[in-house]
Design an enzyme around this catalytic site. Sequence first.
Site, short mmCIF file in Angstrom:
data_model
loop_
_atom_site.label_atom_id
_atom_site.label_comp_id
_atom_site.label_asym_id
_atom_site.label_seq_id
_atom_site.Cartn_x
_atom_site.Cartn_y
_atom_site.Cartn_z
N ASP A 88 40.89 41.60 37.69
CA ASP A 88 40.15 40.43 38.18
C ASP A 88 40.23 40.42 39.70
O ASP A 88 41.12 41.01 40.30
CB ASP A 88 40.68 39.13 37.58
CG ASP A 88 42.19 39.13 37.37
OD1 ASP A 88 42.88 40.00 37.94
OD2 ASP A 88 42.69 38.28 36.62
N GLU B 247 39.40 32.93 37.03
CA GLU B 247 40.06 31.63 37.13
C GLU B 247 39.17 30.46 36.70
O GLU B 247 39.68 29.47 36.19
CB GLU B 247 40.53 31.38 38.57
CG GLU B 247 41.60 32.34 39.07
CD GLU B 247 42.97 32.06 38.46
OE1 GLU B 247 43.11 31.07 37.71
OE2 GLU B 247 43.90 32.83 38.73
#
Length: 391
Positions: free
Chosen positions: A76, A135
């Site tokens: 990520d 997120e």
Amino acid sequence: MGIDDMALNEEELIKIRRELHKIPEIGMEEFKTQAKLLEIIKSFPQKYLKIKVWKTAILVRVVGKKPDYTIGYRTDIDGLPVVEQTRLPFSSENPGRMHACGHDIHMTVALGILSFFADNQPTVNMTFIFQPAEENASGGKQLYESGVLDEWMPDEIYAFHDNPQLPMGAIGCRQGTLFAGTCEIHARFIGESGHAAFPQYAKDMVVAGAQFVNQIQTIVSRNVDPIQAGVVTLGHFEAGKTGNVIAGTSQVDGTIRALTQEMNLLIQNRVRKVAEGVAATYECRLELDLHQGGYYPVENNAQTTAAFIEYMKKAENVNFIETRPAMTGEDFGFLLSKIPGTMFWLGVESKYSLHSEFFAPKEGAIIKGVKAMLGFLQARQNGVIVASNNK
């Protein structure tokens, strides 16, 4: 080919991590991050590489010698809306943004692994996924459902998350669920405001909201099997503006955490029933949003995880620790629901927790993570561990 044959050495990796740490960006806004990653990736030998861009994501295909199987590796790339307080010389230069979850570490390890295979052609194909919006916006789910991955779809996939509670460079993993699946709760009760002296002419949403909060507390204690796990936390309650006016609306927000998708859905159903019951009791209107998106439980595949744990336990210079499930969420769970694979922890030994404005992972973990994963990936693709596709 030895695992020291990387285009990037430890000093270069730490420099890259610090450059990435300076430019954290919120999910789907990672434009500077994407540009920096592309700059680094394009500096590698390109003979075996193919690059594809989707929004702020980057996909890199490494063409293998026997391209009938594909191993995936995902990192990520987004940061958090946190004001950094570490006072490090390479602190965030983006106001109100910070890599407080360690995704700068994640990206750097991925680049270290990729730099090796760019110079040393793998036996099988590899797909590296630099994924946005872990997120805040289910970036893994968005990317998968876009179809951009279809051409280079992995047969199995791996990823890690840094862990401040584990020793620097330690590898942590377990069979079954590593992280919980999460679901946001947003409940709005809409009644009628009025004068505090005349409650009979109003529908009081402080009372309705309070009853919802109280009744929610019985879900885990009375609906969840005691030997299983579930969490329902309500962290926000807002109603009214002043003490002598009956509130016409109330807003309650929270989260569900569960170690299986079945349990998450059970809890979601009970939250919905409780909310609808409160609305009926207090004759008010209900607006309820139970939003899970791609935040499924991170359920490790039995075969890939057995192979991973077996390798890490036997590998020299690897400190393997079998870890317990955690109630943290991670959208890699969505990809694991589609592709067999394994997520693990990389210890970064910090006294501050993930998402803290003081979070400062130890950078020595980067090269340890790169070398441990390179060893496993080479063993996996070269037949030391027999590949197993369980889709």
